[in-house]
Design a protein around this motif. Structure first.
Motif, PDB file in Angstrom:
ATOM      1  N   ALA A  19     -23.341  -8.408   6.012  1.00 57.89           N
ATOM      2  CA  ALA A  19     -22.122  -8.648   5.452  1.00 57.89           C
ATOM      3  C   ALA A  19     -21.306  -7.606   6.093  1.00 57.89           C
ATOM      4  N   SER A  20     -21.604  -6.391   6.292  1.00 54.94           N
ATOM      5  CA  SER A  20     -20.803  -5.276   6.988  1.00 54.94           C
ATOM      6  C   SER A  20     -20.345  -5.576   8.041  1.00 54.94           C
ATOM      7  N   ASP A  21     -21.486  -6.202   9.149  1.00 50.36           N
ATOM      8  CA  ASP A  21     -21.200  -6.444  10.384  1.00 50.36           C
ATOM      9  C   ASP A  21     -20.095  -7.714  10.638  1.00 50.36           C
ATOM     10  N   SER A  22     -20.032  -8.691   9.462  1.00 52.38           N
ATOM     11  CA  SER A  22     -18.978  -9.771   9.648  1.00 52.38           C
ATOM     12  C   SER A  22     -17.868  -9.543   8.847  1.00 52.38           C
ATOM     13  N   ARG A  23     -17.864  -8.382   7.906  1.00 55.37           N
ATOM     14  CA  ARG A  23     -16.596  -8.223   7.105  1.00 55.37           C
ATOM     15  C   ARG A  23     -15.709  -7.434   7.578  1.00 55.37           C
ATOM     16  N   SER A  24     -14.427  -7.865   7.216  1.00 58.74           N
ATOM     17  CA  SER A  24     -13.064  -7.207   7.399  1.00 58.74           C
ATOM     18  C   SER A  24     -12.376  -7.054   6.266  1.00 58.74           C
ATOM     19  N   ASP A  25     -11.424  -6.239   6.167  1.00 66.03           N
ATOM     20  CA  ASP A  25     -10.461  -6.209   5.024  1.00 66.03           C
ATOM     21  C   ASP A  25      -9.901  -7.441   4.811  1.00 66.03           C
ATOM     22  N   THR A  26      -9.334  -8.223   5.663  1.00 66.42           N
ATOM     23  CA  THR A  26      -8.688  -9.290   5.718  1.00 66.42           C
ATOM     24  C   THR A  26      -9.283 -10.694   5.431  1.00 66.42           C
ATOM     25  N   ASP A  27     -10.703 -10.623   6.061  1.00 68.17           N
ATOM     26  CA  ASP A  27     -11.475 -11.865   5.943  1.00 68.17           C
ATOM     27  C   ASP A  27     -12.976 -11.574   5.622  1.00 68.17           C
ATOM     28  N   PRO A  28     -13.151 -11.290   4.199  1.00 66.90           N
ATOM     29  CA  PRO A  28     -14.501 -10.879   3.932  1.00 66.90           C
ATOM     30  C   PRO A  28     -15.622 -12.131   3.882  1.00 66.90           C
ATOM     31  N   ASP A  29     -16.819 -11.514   4.302  1.00 67.45           N
ATOM     32  CA  ASP A  29     -17.657 -12.739   4.280  1.00 67.45           C
ATOM     33  C   ASP A  29     -18.721 -12.289   3.788  1.00 67.45           C
ATOM     34  N   GLY A  30     -19.738 -13.174   3.358  1.00 66.43           N
ATOM     35  CA  GLY A  30     -21.051 -12.845   2.569  1.00 66.43           C
ATOM     36  C   GLY A  30     -22.141 -13.236   3.496  1.00 66.43           C
ATOM     37  N   ALA A  31     -23.427 -13.030   2.953  1.00 60.50           N
ATOM     38  CA  ALA A  31     -24.751 -13.233   3.849  1.00 60.50           C
ATOM     39  C   ALA A  31     -25.594 -14.024   3.055  1.00 60.50           C
ATOM     40  N   ILE A  32     -26.437 -14.859   3.656  1.00 62.82           N
ATOM     41  CA  ILE A  32     -27.371 -15.429   2.525  1.00 62.82           C
ATOM     42  C   ILE A  32     -28.845 -15.279   3.407  1.00 62.82           C
ATOM     43  N   ALA A  33     -29.672 -15.130   2.684  1.00 59.82           N
ATOM     44  CA  ALA A  33     -31.081 -14.896   3.501  1.00 59.82           C
ATOM     45  C   ALA A  33     -31.597 -16.289   3.571  1.00 59.82           C
ATOM     46  N   THR A  34     -32.711 -16.217   4.535  1.00 57.11           N
ATOM     47  CA  THR A  34     -33.284 -17.510   4.695  1.00 57.11           C
ATOM     48  C   THR A  34     -35.196 -17.049   4.947  1.00 57.11           C
ATOM     49  N   VAL A  35     -35.959 -18.001   4.433  1.00 60.23           N
ATOM     50  CA  VAL A  35     -37.268 -17.568   4.605  1.00 60.23           C
ATOM     51  C   VAL A  35     -37.826 -18.962   4.965  1.00 60.23           C
ATOM     52  N   ASP A  36     -38.540 -18.710   6.114  1.00 65.64           N
ATOM     53  CA  ASP A  36     -38.921 -19.966   6.736  1.00 65.64           C
ATOM     54  C   ASP A  36     -37.858 -21.254   7.134  1.00 65.64           C
ATOM     55  N   GLY A  37     -36.702 -20.659   7.463  1.00 65.46           N
ATOM     56  CA  GLY A  37     -35.696 -21.733   7.679  1.00 65.46           C
ATOM     57  C   GLY A  37     -34.991 -22.152   6.603  1.00 65.46           C
ATOM     58  N   ARG A  38     -35.402 -21.526   5.110  1.00 63.69           N
ATOM     59  CA  ARG A  38     -34.782 -22.108   3.961  1.00 63.69           C
ATOM     60  C   ARG A  38     -33.409 -21.149   3.241  1.00 63.69           C
TER      61      ARG A  38
END
Length: 160
Positions: free
Chosen positions: A122-141
């Motif tokens: 999330a911190s790698d993809s986040r900026s103050d003007t365009d916040p992003d989240g992240a979602i985990a995957t397990v075995d592609g799910r």
């Protein structure tokens, strides 16, 4: 930006109950060999990074600094629990729209590494003007109850 968590622990554990002995507690309340309940593992891991921790669940013992809520109607599922937790966070004076929310299942066995990876992503993809989240995957799910979402996104989706 602050980080908060919504921990979902409101189910009946019906999949587990079908094959478990009669006196088995609800899944988040199961303890490992070390005696630590699953929900306590999630609470401890989230305490390291989260300011406000909200647990959406039925009655259970929780640390005093944890907010416990119940989705309405009770047992209406994880989406209703997320709405309940997000509304509670949005209404607080110590949270802001720019904050990031960890969405976590209460029955994660080893949540620490997953939480760290999510926050790094999330911190790698986040900026103050365009916040992003992240979602985990397990075995592609996709694992929506091991994810990060900006509070402003949750609030906007609830309002729709």
């Amino acid at each position: 930006m602050s980080i908060h968590s919504i921990i979902i622990a409101g189910g009946e554990g019906s999949r587990l109950a079908a094959s478990a002995p009669e006196d088995t507690p609800a899944k988040p309340l199961l303890a490992g060999r070390d005696g630590v309940r699953l929900i306590d593992r999630v609470l401890a891991a989230s305490a390291e990074v989260a300011g406000v921790r909200v647990v959406v669940a039925g009655e259970m013992e929780l640390p005093d600094d944890v907010v416990r809520l119940r989705e309405d109607p009770p047992l209406s599922g994880p989406a209703a629990a997320i709405v309940t937790g997000a509304r509670a966070l949005a209404e607080r004076e110590d949270t802001g729209e720019e904050d990031l929310v960890l969405l976590l299942a209460a029955d994660l066995v080893n949540p620490g590494p997953g939480i760290t990876a999510l926050l790094d992503a999330a911190s790698d993809s986040r900026s103050d003007t365009d916040p992003d989240g992240a979602i985990a995957t397990v075995d592609g799910r996709l694992q929506p109850l091991l994810s990060t979402v900006p509070l402003q996104f949750l609030s906007a989706e609830i309002a729709r």
